[in-house]
Design a protein around this motif. Structure first.
Motif, short mmCIF file in Angstrom:
data_model
loop_
_atom_site.label_atom_id
_atom_site.label_comp_id
_atom_site.label_asym_id
_atom_site.label_seq_id
_atom_site.Cartn_x
_atom_site.Cartn_y
_atom_site.Cartn_z
N PHE A 53 0.94 -1.08 0.04
CA PHE A 53 0.07 -0.03 -0.13
C PHE A 53 0.74 1.23 -0.14
O PHE A 53 1.87 1.28 0.79
N ILE A 54 0.39 2.14 -0.71
CA ILE A 54 1.11 3.49 -0.85
C ILE A 54 0.21 4.54 -0.01
O ILE A 54 -1.07 4.72 -0.67
N LEU A 55 0.73 5.27 0.88
CA LEU A 55 0.03 6.33 1.76
C LEU A 55 0.61 7.67 1.30
O LEU A 55 1.83 7.87 0.96
N VAL A 56 -0.16 8.58 1.18
CA VAL A 56 -0.05 10.02 1.10
C VAL A 56 -0.17 10.57 2.50
O VAL A 56 -1.19 10.77 2.94
N ILE A 57 1.00 11.58 2.70
CA ILE A 57 0.81 12.20 4.22
C ILE A 57 0.73 13.66 3.68
O ILE A 57 1.51 14.23 2.90
N THR A 58 -0.29 14.39 4.36
CA THR A 58 -0.64 15.66 4.00
C THR A 58 -0.49 16.32 5.31
O THR A 58 -0.03 15.95 6.42
N ASN A 59 -0.66 17.65 5.50
CA ASN A 59 -0.60 18.62 6.60
C ASN A 59 -1.74 18.08 7.62
O ASN A 59 -1.24 17.89 8.95
#
Length: 339
Positions: free
Chosen positions: A217-223
């Motif tokens: 799985f690929i996760l995206v971290i935002t603010n």
């Protein structure tokens, strides 16, 4: 025999003793411990990362400092950098990659934040815009001057592959290569390409900061949110707090800094409440579309960090049944001596 033990426990002389032991046992089991990371350490933090040992890494852009704390707030290491660096991730705390676009170099630091290796790109390449350290031998480089994606073995100083990559490098915040797919993150969107420079997915992202890979799985971290890329569904939001300044996760919990205070959210509480992303014009994929339920926002149950990030299995606690049996045996001994 069992009847005798229970009669001994609940005898007039031992009832209060037994009640005290039970109360002490359950209070000890569920006691929570505050994590003493004070406001001064979190103030002006530009980024925060958490490894699977519960250690926290704070990067401050004001003085370019990179500091590591354990779960009790004790400082384990600190680097005073001279130019801005981007921390790729801390999933392997024994070798943490830091890339500087200004210095055109990639550093690796150990568990005490001591530099163990440095890779200088200035002499061999043009202008490297972003890097991704795949392992302890190979790194991927986005060369803005030659518009190419380069697979480079820095151990023996050889270029393994080079692919044309004539894409926009504006607002680029992170790069990841996994299973023959190239993931590009900017402040406003995520794009997925093949090595033939074919775009297979695109979606809008608000304030994208970095990628995190957990198995496949690929996760995206935002603010203030964490979003999972699911090829069949698009972008699936798994954690969000609009009031958060910084968010991150490890394999056990979600972390956030809000109002200069650190909070933890149990991973189990959010596991069954992942909202599905809506299908819309902001998400474009070449894969076969599927019906997607309407997105539902989930407000996680907020709790200050009041215990170390560790499971009860790792803490060595005995099951309640065996503990209760020991209490019964102890009470029997008390009855024998006539207390």
């Amino acid at each position: 025999m069992v009847a005798f033990l229970w009669s001994a426990i609940f005898s007039k002389n031992n009832l209060r003793l037994f009640q005290f032991i039970i109360i002490f046992f359950f209070c000890s089991m569920y006691a929570q411990k505050a994590l003493p990371l004070d406001t001064l350490k979190l103030k002006e933090a530009r980024d925060m990362l958490a490894d699977d040992y519960g250690n926290l890494y704070i990067y401050k852009n004001k003085d370019f400092s990179f500091t590591k704390y354990d779960s009790l707030g004790k400082q384990l290491g600190k680097m005073m950098l001279t130019v801005p660096y981007k921390i790729q991730g801390v999933q392997n705390p024994l070798s943490v990659p830091l890339f500087s676009e200004n210095a055109q170099e990639l550093k690796f630091v150990d568990q005490n934040l001591n530099e163990i290796q440095k890779v200088d790109f200035k002499q061999k390449f043009g202008f490297i815009k972003m890097t991704y350290a795949e392992d302890l031998q190979q790194i991927w480089l986005l060369d803005e001057s030659s518009k190419r994606l380069i697979q480079y073995n820095f151990r023996n100083d050889t270029t393994i592959n080079s692919y044309p990559f004539d894409a926009s490098f504006d607002d680029l915040t992170d790069l990841l290569v996994f299973e023959n797919k190239i993931y590009i993150l900017t402040k406003k969107n995520i794009r997925v390409y093949t090595f033939k420079f074919e775009k297979i997915f695109e979606a809008e992202i608000e304030n994208g900061k970095r990628f995190r890979r957990e198995n496949e799985f690929i996760l995206v971290i935002t603010n203030n949110s964490i979003i999972k890329y699911v090829p069949e569904k698009g972008m699936v939001k798994i954690f969000q707090d609009p009031d958060a300044q910084i968010v991150d996760k490890n394999t056990l919990a979600y972390f956030e800094i809000k109002a200069n205070k650190l909070y933890l959210y149990n991973l189990e509480n959010n596991k069954e409440t992942e909202p599905h992303a809506e299908s819309g014009p902001e998400q474009k994929s070449t894969e076969k579309p599927v019906d997607k339920p309407e997105e539902k926002k989930v407000e996680p149950t907020e709790m200050p960090i009041e215990k170390e990030v560790e499971t009860r299995q790792n803490s060595g606690e005995k099951p309640a049944d065996s503990t209760l049996e020991k209490l019964i045996e102890d009470s029997s001994e008390v009855q024998k001596v006539g207390i």
